[in-house]
Scaffold this active site. Structure first.
Site, PDB file in Angstrom:
ATOM      1  N   CYS A 106       3.401   2.804  -6.587  1.00  0.00           N
ATOM      2  CA  CYS A 106       3.321   2.874  -5.131  1.00  0.00           C
ATOM      3  C   CYS A 106       2.677   1.600  -4.593  1.00  0.00           C
ATOM      4  CB  CYS A 106       2.506   4.089  -4.693  1.00  0.00           C
ATOM      5  SG  CYS A 106       2.327   4.268  -2.905  1.00  0.00           S
ATOM      6  N   HIS A 107       3.178   1.106  -3.435  1.00  0.00           N
ATOM      7  CA  HIS A 107       2.699  -0.166  -2.896  1.00  0.00           C
ATOM      8  C   HIS A 107       1.667  -0.002  -1.786  1.00  0.00           C
ATOM      9  CE1 HIS A 107       6.427   0.093  -0.054  1.00  0.00           C
ATOM     10  NE2 HIS A 107       5.445   0.848   0.364  1.00  0.00           N
TER      11      HIS A 107
ATOM     12  N   ASN B 231       8.949  10.322  -3.721  1.00  0.00           N
ATOM     13  CA  ASN B 231       7.892  11.147  -3.129  1.00  0.00           C
ATOM     14  C   ASN B 231       8.354  12.598  -3.017  1.00  0.00           C
ATOM     15  OD1 ASN B 231       5.950   9.103  -2.701  1.00  0.00           O
ATOM     16  ND2 ASN B 231       7.048   8.403  -0.887  1.00  0.00           N
TER      17      ASN B 231
ATOM     18  N   HIS C 152      -1.250   8.057  -1.764  1.00  0.00           N
ATOM     19  CA  HIS C 152      -1.253   7.997  -0.299  1.00  0.00           C
ATOM     20  C   HIS C 152      -2.575   8.456   0.319  1.00  0.00           C
ATOM     21  CE1 HIS C 152       3.432   8.068  -0.195  1.00  0.00           C
ATOM     22  NE2 HIS C 152       2.944   6.858  -0.428  1.00  0.00           N
TER      23      HIS C 152
END
Length: 466
Positions: free
Chosen positions: A179-180, A157, A216
């Site tokens: 990304c999870h 990130n 995000h």
């Protein structure tokens, strides 16, 4: 790579940041549990001793009987050595130290600007990017020179800007960000579906979603379970449970830094009509600073936590101690599925399976038609042999687009600022940030903050800043 009997062997993976005390062990675990692949993991890290420790730990994992995936871990002394002949490249680095992150996260508090994560959006995310981009430039150049055909998986990130600079330096790179956060929201939907219909055993993979947004700050405009539209289910659940939120059975509520009752995403659904698909700590940072991050009391009222850098420093000490125990054999890496998907994506790119998953790549195929082509967006894509085929997610509604655009604009400002050492662009991005705008900060105060934050991170900035 060699193919035989539905398996692939001699896969060469370069791991940049291979001294990781955390993510590397997740990677080792998933590799050890996958029987259809084997090969070599080339660990490269500026902290060579940390990489050597993971070499020992990784080889010990691979030697265990229950490890069905067999890999050889080796430490490399240079990017060239790690990358030459690599089929895949994994990038997972910490840009700077937690001392710099302390500046990122906590210095803006003097203007009343609170941050719950500080690694992606807002003042902290932008300052972190100014450190990260100069580190990614030589990585991208080395991939161009020594592994131009490798698939590159980024975990670092700020995700969007990391992927963006890789393509800026090497436009033909085959890179994507993994990304999870989306998985967490699928799990929430699975739990709500189970509770609503009295079912059990629904997995997050059973929840089919259309993903659109930026890392995000992702959203679902479609979600279903076996043909059941989950939007009415989600809406009804929110109506009945808005105040208490959604409590996950496996949530570690003792850790206030990562507490999440999902009330922020519930509120965003009521306001914007889409399912916000990231953890509340991340979502809050993209919104105006007078809303979910007004002050610590407001944060607590919404049922999520501020991840302090003091907590991160304590966690690092715990992980260093664990690394020592793993290195000496006092403790073993727990071989249980981690819930991450990176290894399955590698399997698909090797041609062993086909999978649809969320991915961060440039919007050049206009996956989201009403966002800029140069933006790095997060949508679903099909992964299959030597190909990632992004799916058209469709347009984001105008009210959500208005939330996304300041951050997409700031990606452009910060990338150019990092490449040209231009402080004015940093000030412009700070003034454009919703978190700072929501506090109605004066430009003189923002300029002073930028100056002090740049000084606080100067050890990792190019000479041009000095």
């Amino acid at each position: 790579m060699r193919y035989a009997d539905g398996k692939v062997s001699d896969v060469q993976i370069a791991y940049i940041g291979g001294g990781s005390r955390g993510w590397a062990w997740t990677f080792m675990t998933d590799l050890a549990l996958e029987a259809s692949m084997s090969g070599t993991i080339r660990l490269y890290d500026i902290d060579e001793e940390a990489a050597k420790a993971n070499e020992v730990i990784g080889n010990r994992v691979s030697e265990r009987e229950e490890a069905v995936g067999k890999w050889k871990y080796t430490t490399c002394k240079s990017l060239e050595e790690s990358l030459s002949g690599a089929d895949f490249v994994v990038i997972s680095i910490l840009p700077g130290t937690f001392d710099e992150m302390e500046v990122d996260v906590h210095m803006p508090e003097r203007l009343g600007v609170w941050q719950s994560v500080g690694d992606t959006a807002g003042a902290g995310g932008m300052m972190r990017a100014l450190r990260t981009i100069p580190m990614f430039i030589p990585i991208a150049e080395a991939i161009r020179d020594y592994a131009p055909d490798a698939w590159v998986i980024n975990y670092t990130n700020p995700m969007s800007l990391c992927v963006k600079v890789l393509y800026q330096v090497f436009p033909q790179i085959k890179a994507f960000g993994c990304c999870h956060e989306v998985f967490g929201t699928q799990k929430v939907l699975a739990g709500i579906t189970e509770e609503t219909f009295g079912l059990k055993g629904i997995t997050r993979q059973d929840i089919h979603v259309n993903v659109l947004g930026i890392n995000h700050f992702t959203w679902f405009d479609y979600a279903s379970y076996k043909g059941i539209d989950l939007f009415p289910v989600y809406r009804k659940y929110i109506e009945e449970h808005f105040e208490e939120g959604y409590w996950e059975n496996d949530q570690n509520w003792a850790n206030a830094s990562f507490a999440c009752r999902h009330r922020v995403k519930f509120d965003l659904f009521n306001r914007y009509g889409l399912i916000a698909a990231a953890g509340d700590r991340h979502l809050a940072e993209f919104m105006p600073g007078d809303e979910y991050l007004k002050d610590p009391q407001t944060v607590e009222s919404w049922g999520y936590g501020l991840t302090t850098v003091a907590w991160r420093k304590k966690d690092l000490q715990d992980r260093l101690a664990k690394s020592h125990r793993l290195l000496t054999g006092e403790e073993e890496v727990l071989l249980e599925p981690t819930g991450e998907e990176g290894i399955q994506l590698i399997r698909a790119l090797c041609g062993l399976t086909r999978i649809v998953s969320n991915v961060n790549i440039p919007n050049t195929n206009r996956q989201i038609p009403n966002l800029p082509a140069g933006a790095v967006v997060e949508t679903n894509a099909v992964f299959e042999k030597n190909a990632i085929r992004p799916l058209i997610a469709g347009e984001v509604p105008e009210n959500v687009r208005a939330l996304l655009m300041p951050h997409i604009e700031n990606h452009e400002y910060i990338l150019e600022a990092a490449l040209t050492c231009n402080k004015e662009l940093v000030v412009k991005a700070f003034m454009n940030d919703p978190g700072i705008q929501g506090k109605k900060c004066q430009e003189a105060d923002v300029r002073s903050l930028v100056d002090d934050m740049l000084r606080g991170t100067s050890r990792y900035l190019p000479e041009g800043w000095k």
